[in-house]
Design an enzyme around this catalytic site. Structure first.
Site, PDB file in Angstrom:
ATOM      1  CB  CYS A  84       6.181  20.466  10.018  1.00 26.10           C
ATOM      2  SG  CYS A  84       6.156  19.888  11.876  1.00 26.10           S
ATOM      3  CE1 TYR A 227      10.449  25.367  14.598  1.00 29.19           C
ATOM      4  CE2 TYR A 227      11.907  23.766  14.658  1.00 29.19           C
ATOM      5  CZ  TYR A 227      10.951  24.129  14.200  1.00 29.19           C
ATOM      6  OH  TYR A 227      10.483  23.545  13.119  1.00 29.19           O
TER       7      TYR A 227
END
Ligand SMILES: N[C@@H](CCC(=O)N[C@@H](CS)C(=O)NCC(=O)O)C(=O)O
Length: 360
Positions: A84, A227
């Protein structure tokens, strides 16, 4: 919508804010969707665009010994996933500030799994044995099997996403904060009495306005931009996100032609925030999130800059490319149904770069 304000576990308070607006939280936290999403894959607007929801636990650690969360050595634990980027920027601060001895950390396994038998939620899970997955560990504090279990320990009626990073207070057995933008600020300033590198200020007062301004366009164009490209479910929002992404990358390339770092010739928070996306770009985002108009290695300044930041002492230990690739390609079946992990490009970021042509 229910939102939780975390203080200590015993003071957890569930409430319904007026107009979904929290008067006491920073701007980035103000707007909430009507329903809290359970996973990034659910964060979708009607137009097919990806919309990230705000983090929930927003307490701050302070250098003031009388505060509720004082900066004590050994008291806090950082739960991350190496995959992440948001968690990795916290780990990067922990490493470059020399907080290894003061703040412990654990990484989960890279691929999302079912977090409960009773529902379909897929999320972060700890290793079941120390050797199951290199880099991933068991939860050393609570024996939790999942990140979800930590949220449920901290709050009995939490309904949001179960995200990493999680900054955990061992003493009060609760989540202090799950917003990386705030965690890195705490690591930068509040632990200086115990940090091994206290004089490194990644958010110096003289550059704060510039860093804030830079963070804003880099967040929306690049960090979150990839994203928005990857999770778009319609052509138009994808194309809008891709345009914004490449405008921002072109802007970085131009800035980095004239100076070593993104806010001048000193390493700042803005570089670490940019780095965590760049290091994932060619290996993952270019393929998995369809960010293929131009590769990072086709931008000479950005590519060399990424190597430069990777070679800052402590940084390379925060990059686990196996976890990064296994996570993205293996955890989003709607994007990559068979979970095949592309073999390339396997870039060596420790190879020489040309950034020392600028004085720093
Ligand atoms: N605002 C958070 C975002 C963190 C975040 O989105 N983490 C992702 C991993 S990259 C996550 O844990 N997602 C879990 C999920 O979507 O269920 C931060 O910056 O700390």
């Amino acid at each position: 919508m229910i939102c939780l304000l975390s203080s200590a576990k015993s003071h957890l308070l569930a409430f319904r804010p007026q107009n979904n607006v929290f008067p006491f939280l920073p701007h980035s936290c103000l707007k909430f969707n009507h329903q809290m999403a359970r996973s990034a894959l659910d964060e979708m607007s009607d137009s097919g665009a990806f919309q990230r929801t705000a983090s929930t636990f927003r307490n701050l650690i302070s250098r003031d010994p009388n505060s509720q969360f004082p900066a004590e050595s050994g008291r806090y634990h950082l739960y991350i996933s190496y995959a992440c980027p948001w968690a990795s920027r916290c780990l990067a601060f922990l490493k470059v500030k020399g907080l290894d001895k003061a703040i412990s950390f654990t990484s989960v396994k890279p691929i999302w799994e079912r977090t409960k038998d009773s529902d379909e939620h897929m999320g972060w899970v700890f290793a079941a044995t120390p050797t199951e997955e290199p880099g991933a560990d068991l939860d050393p504090l609570n024996g939790a099997k999942t990140i979800r279990a930590l949220y449920e320990l901290a709050s009995t009626n939490y309904t949001g996403k179960y995200t990493v990073p999680v900054l955990w207070d061992k003493k009060l057995k609760t989540i202090v904060n799950n917003e990386s933008a705030e965690i890195i600020r705490m690591f930068n300033t509040e632990f200086n009495d115990i940090a091994e590198n206290p004089s490194l200020d990644l958010y110096p007062p003289s550059l704060r306005a510039q860093i804030d301004e830079t963070n804003e366009w880099i967040y929306s164009g690049i960090n979150n931009g990839v994203y928005k490209c990857g999770f778009a479910r319609k052509q138009e929002p994808y194309e809008e996100a891709a345009k914004q992404l490449y405008d921002a990358l072109d802007k970085c390339e131009e800035i980095l032609a004239k100076q070593r770092y993104i806010c001048g010739n000193t390493l700042t928070e803005a570089d670490i925030r940019l780095f965590v996306t760049l290091i994932r770009f060619d290996e993952v985002y270019a393929v998995h999130f369809k960010c293929n108009k131009k590769l990072l290695r086709e931008y000479p300044n950005l590519f060399n800059y990424t190597k430069d930041i990777y070679q800052v002492p402590g940084m390379s230990s925060t990059v686990n490319m196996a976890h990064i690739k296994r996570h993205y390609y293996g955890s989003h079946p709607s994007i990559n149904p068979f979970g095949i992990i592309p073999v390339g490009p396997d870039i060596d970021y420790s190879s020489p770069h040309d950034r020392d042509r600028f004085s720093s």
